[in-house]
Enzyme design. Structure first.
Site, short mmCIF file in Angstrom:
data_model
loop_
_atom_site.label_atom_id
_atom_site.label_comp_id
_atom_site.label_asym_id
_atom_site.label_seq_id
_atom_site.Cartn_x
_atom_site.Cartn_y
_atom_site.Cartn_z
N HIS A 102 0.88 -1.18 0.04
CA HIS A 102 -0.02 0.05 0.21
C HIS A 102 0.89 1.47 0.05
O HIS A 102 1.06 2.02 0.88
CB HIS A 102 -0.86 0.13 1.09
CG HIS A 102 -1.68 -1.43 1.25
ND1 HIS A 102 -2.83 -1.45 0.69
CD2 HIS A 102 -1.61 -2.18 2.11
CE1 HIS A 102 -3.30 -2.74 0.81
NE2 HIS A 102 -2.31 -3.17 1.82
N LEU A 103 1.57 1.69 -1.12
CA LEU A 103 2.52 2.74 -1.38
C LEU A 103 2.13 4.03 -0.93
O LEU A 103 2.79 4.71 -0.46
CB LEU A 103 3.06 2.61 -2.53
CG LEU A 103 3.91 1.56 -3.03
CD1 LEU A 103 4.34 1.43 -4.34
CD2 LEU A 103 5.38 1.35 -2.04
N LYS A 104 0.76 4.28 -1.35
CA LYS A 104 0.29 5.48 -0.99
C LYS A 104 -0.63 5.78 0.28
O LYS A 104 -1.37 6.84 0.26
CB LYS A 104 -0.58 5.93 -2.45
CG LYS A 104 0.12 5.89 -3.68
CD LYS A 104 0.80 7.40 -3.87
CE LYS A 104 2.10 7.31 -4.77
NZ LYS A 104 2.01 8.18 -5.84
N ASN A 105 -0.47 4.90 1.25
CA ASN A 105 -1.36 4.95 2.13
C ASN A 105 -0.88 5.94 3.36
O ASN A 105 0.58 5.86 3.61
CB ASN A 105 -1.68 3.73 2.92
CG ASN A 105 -2.35 3.48 4.22
OD1 ASN A 105 -1.95 3.65 5.06
ND2 ASN A 105 -3.75 3.46 3.90
N HIS A 141 5.41 10.01 1.24
CA HIS A 141 5.17 9.67 2.55
C HIS A 141 6.43 8.88 3.15
O HIS A 141 6.81 9.15 4.23
CB HIS A 141 4.08 8.09 2.55
CG HIS A 141 2.83 8.62 2.08
ND1 HIS A 141 2.17 9.73 2.52
CD2 HIS A 141 2.17 8.19 1.08
CE1 HIS A 141 1.05 9.73 2.10
NE2 HIS A 141 0.82 9.11 1.06
#
Lengths: 309, 451
Positions: A102-105, A141
């Site tokens: 979940h790279l963009k969490n 992130h």
């Protein structure tokens, strides 16, 4: 294989709480899978009882795999970890592959900070970050998390941190996140205090070398101008350097729109209005036409300044 | 993409967009949206506001559906005030003082809920307005930033970036306009402290970041500018001595204008990675650099071959969120909306951005994708539509760029009697002004209900 709870003896004591959408006309209703729908029913039931247990960790992990943006499930998991004295190292070992999925969490990073903060050690984090950046070298992130680590563990003056940042710029001189991280280390760590003359000279030199590698790259130009402004040097300090890439007497020999942009500022400051106009005109018509409106706006400012004076 | 002009004029396919949004409204969203289960209120706002922008809201809704949707939003209102983003955290009759911390009022959900009610023509009379205003103060941290919920022991949870500050200040503007100071017994947020937070997030290149010294990002820049507008603290030259945000406006305008890019698809983006030459193929931000032989590398020379030398790409201009990133539908909103709010939209050319959205991001089934060829999703489809409206697309309703709702809906909100009373717009404030210790701004105190 989907995981269900109704036929799992370990959960036979729990009555799931179904979701109540209230009216005949719910908004943005989602066609949940049976698996998600059931797991959420059990989550509501355990949250309502404030149950913190090993099985709850499993349940939150299951929900997170289907909906990693569920903000209270992360908080509930963090509380569970502390209530049952779970191994925080195991938690990090689980988080690593989860973050890669979940790279963009957002929530996952906040959770990681909570765990690493409690562990009170950044060991292993640099390797993990390297793995994440292999997937996306500009992941916001990940860079933000790195900055939190530097702050939390006082790594501003760690030479290894600056060397690593240089290696990131080396591998892609257009990676603005890496440039910003350099700024974060060099300027951000000073807590508002001015940086020394030697550091200013070193940074100007570093940015200039990067410009020479790829003159049409906005990152080192922005960095260079930022350092000069931060050190309260006159912008004309950069005039000779900018002329290397954009001598307006030879408009066919211009290598960088950013150099022209900088020259326009320098000429405006030096009240060489005609030259500033010429630089902006070249930008608008030839070297950066996608921003023609902006360069023309800048030209109009020169005219206003002229009328005012 | 072959060079040259497209055969047909770029067009917004209204019929397809209306079909797309009506489908989102009336049928279950596919299970791929499960990751957005905690953002249903946001999806709902996007769906309804999109139909309103397309001028289809009246046609799409029966009176019964409209009331049903309003009731669903109120169903998500918490007993103590504020909204949850969906019933997913609702424990029903089992909810009590011990477990309600897992079902907290949520800043984004409250913002979106208020906007949905506004769009649907509700008068917000059943909203626990005073409770929300009191709660806003508790989601603000000592450093001035806002979180998204209040957790255990009063701890403010969620990031400290400008997203939640944007939504918290919007909620405040919706419920009490831009009146500063306590409203009766309801305290105000600490405005100056929040402005200070925004100023510290300004970056060396003119962008705004998540927190001090982090990288500038169009999303955070946009949220910060919108928040300043709700608080009446935009960088304007007024001799009122108030602390204002965006301390170097020319630099921020430069940064926002620099978000226009010719890196339009993944292939363009890969070209620039690791290639330190400056050829037409690698310099997507200034495509007319065609100085062969300057700073060459063999890779650069390779990628330069067979490239066109005219800048036909100006037909399409994309917008990115950070330097040297690929153009993405949503960033056309995040970069252009703050320009609109700052009053500088004309420093970008809307025409090639419009063509880029319509020719390369618009999908056959309606809506917009994130990147060329992507399937549409609710988030990108909505923001794409809002940007077109900001640029004055014929046939779309005009929008308020900061609230993301039509100006029609905004006017409806501004006409509500309780709100006009708070702002003293009807000249009847005298009867109410004097109570509660004579504080000047108590006009609306009596009209703030609930909580």
């Amino acid at each position: 294989m989907p995981k269900y709870y109704h036929d799992d003896p370990a959960w036979s004591d729990i009555d799931p709480l179904p979701q109540d959408d209230g009216t005949l006309h719910p908004l943005a209703a989602i066609a949940y899978t049976e698996e998600y729908s059931e797991a959420m029913g059990y989550l509501r039931a355990v949250m309502a009882k404030n149950e913190f247990s090993e099985r709850v960790l499993g349940l939150t992990e299951h929900i997170i795999s289907m909906n990693p943006a569920h903000y209270t499930v992360w908080l509930y998991r963090a509380k569970t970890l502390s209530q049952i004295n779970a191994s925080l190292r195991d938690e990090i070992a689980w988080l690593n592959p989860t973050a890669l999925k979940h790279l963009k969490n957002y929530q996952i990073w906040h959770h990681r900070q909570t765990i690493i903060d409690a562990l009170d050690s950044p060991d292993g984090e640099a390797d993990f970050i390297a793995t994440m950046l292999e997937q996306d070298a500009k992941n916001y992130h990940v860079w933000s998390y790195r900055q939190w680590l530097v702050k939390r563990f006082g790594l501003f003056d760690d030479e290894e941190e600056l060397r690593w940042t240089e290696s990131m710029i080396e591998s892609d001189v257009r990676n603005n996140s890496a440039w910003n991280h350099r700024w974060f280390l060099v300027v951000g760590g000073r807590d508002g205090q001015a940086i020394g003359e030697d550091v200013v000279a070193r940074e100007i030199d570093y940015a200039k070398r990067a410009v020479r590698k790829a003159p049409q790259n906005q990152c080192p130009w922005n960095y260079l101008k930022g350092i000069v402004r931060h050190a309260q040097l006159p912008i004309s300090t950069l005039k000779d350097f900018a002329l290397e890439f954009a001598d307006m007497r030879r408009p066919d020999d211009i290598y960088s729109s950013h150099a022209l942009d900088l020259l326009a500022d320098i000429y405006a400051e030096q009240e060489s209005k005609e030259e500033a106009e010429r630089a902006l005109h070249l930008l608008a018509t030839r070297f950066d036409p996608i921003r023609a409106h902006y360069w023309n706006y800048r030209k109009s400012l020169l005219e206003q300044a002229g009328t005012a004076a | 993409m072959a060079p040259g002009l497209p055969a047909e004029e770029s067009k917004l396919n209204y019929a397809a967009h209306i079909r797309y949004w009506r489908r989102n409204l009336k049928t279950f969203l596919p299970h791929h949206y499960t990751g957005n289960d905690s953002n249903r209120m946001m999806l709902a706002l996007f769906i309804l506001s999109a139909l309103d922008i397309l001028g289809d809201l009246q046609g799409a809704l029966s009176a019964e559906e409209r009331q049903g949707y309003i009731d669903w939003v109120y169903h998500c209102q918490l007993p103590e005030g504020g909204f949850r983003p969906s019933p997913a955290t609702d424990f029903g009759p089992a909810r009590n003082d011990e477990n309600k911390v897992w079902d907290p009022a949520h800043v984004p959900a409250t913002f979106f809920a208020l906007l949905i009610l506004t769009i649907l023509g509700d008068d917000l009379e059943r909203v626990k307005r005073r409770a929300i205003l009191a709660w806003l103060r508790t989601v603000q941290r000592p450093d001035g930033s806002f979180g998204e919920t209040v957790g255990e022991g009063g701890r403010v949870e969620g990031g400290n970036d400008s997203r939640f500050g944007y939504m918290a200040t919007a909620i405040r503007w919706i419920l009490r306009g831009n009146i500063e100071g306590p409203l009766g017994r309801v305290p105000d947020i600490d405005v100056d402290n929040f402005i200070d937070c925004i100023r510290k997030a300004e970056t060396y290149d003119g962008g705004l970041s998540e927190s001090p010294y982090h990288e500038g990002h169009a999303g955070f820049a946009c949220c910060a500018v919108h928040a300043l507008s709700f608080l009446d603290r935009l960088p304007v030259d007024k001799p009122d001595g108030r602390l204002r945000g965006i301390t170097n406006l020319p630099l921020t305008l430069h940064w926002l204008a620099s978000r226009q890019t010719l890196t339009l698809d993944d292939e363009d983006s890969i070209d620039t990675l690791g290639d330190e030459s400056d050829s037409a193929a690698t310099c997507h931000d200034a495509h007319s650099f065609l100085k062969l032989g300057s700073y060459p590398s063999s890779a650069g020379e390779q990628s330069f071959k067979d490239q066109p030398t005219s800048h036909f790409e100006l037909q399409w201009v994309g917008v990115n969120g950070r330097p040297n990133k690929i153009g993405d539908t949503c960033y056309s909103y995040w970069a252009c909306a703050p320009l609109k709010v700052l009053g500088y939209l004309d420093i970008v050319d809307g025409k090639p951005i419009r063509r880029w959205l319509l020719d390369r991001m618009q999908h056959l089934v309606g809506g917009f994708g994130k990147l060329p060829g992507d399937h549409p999703d609710i988030y990108h489809s909505f923001l794409g539509l809002v940007v077109l409206s900001i640029f004055g697309e014929t046939g779309l309703q005009d929008v308020d760029a900061a609230l993301c709702i039509t100006n029609r809906a905004k006017r409806q909100l501004e006409s509500l009697p309780w709100r006009r009373k708070i702002l003293g717009l009807d000249g009847v404030q005298n009867s109410d002004w004097a109570q509660d210790g004579g504080i000047a701004s108590v006009a609306g105190y009596a009209s703030i209900s609930g909580g």
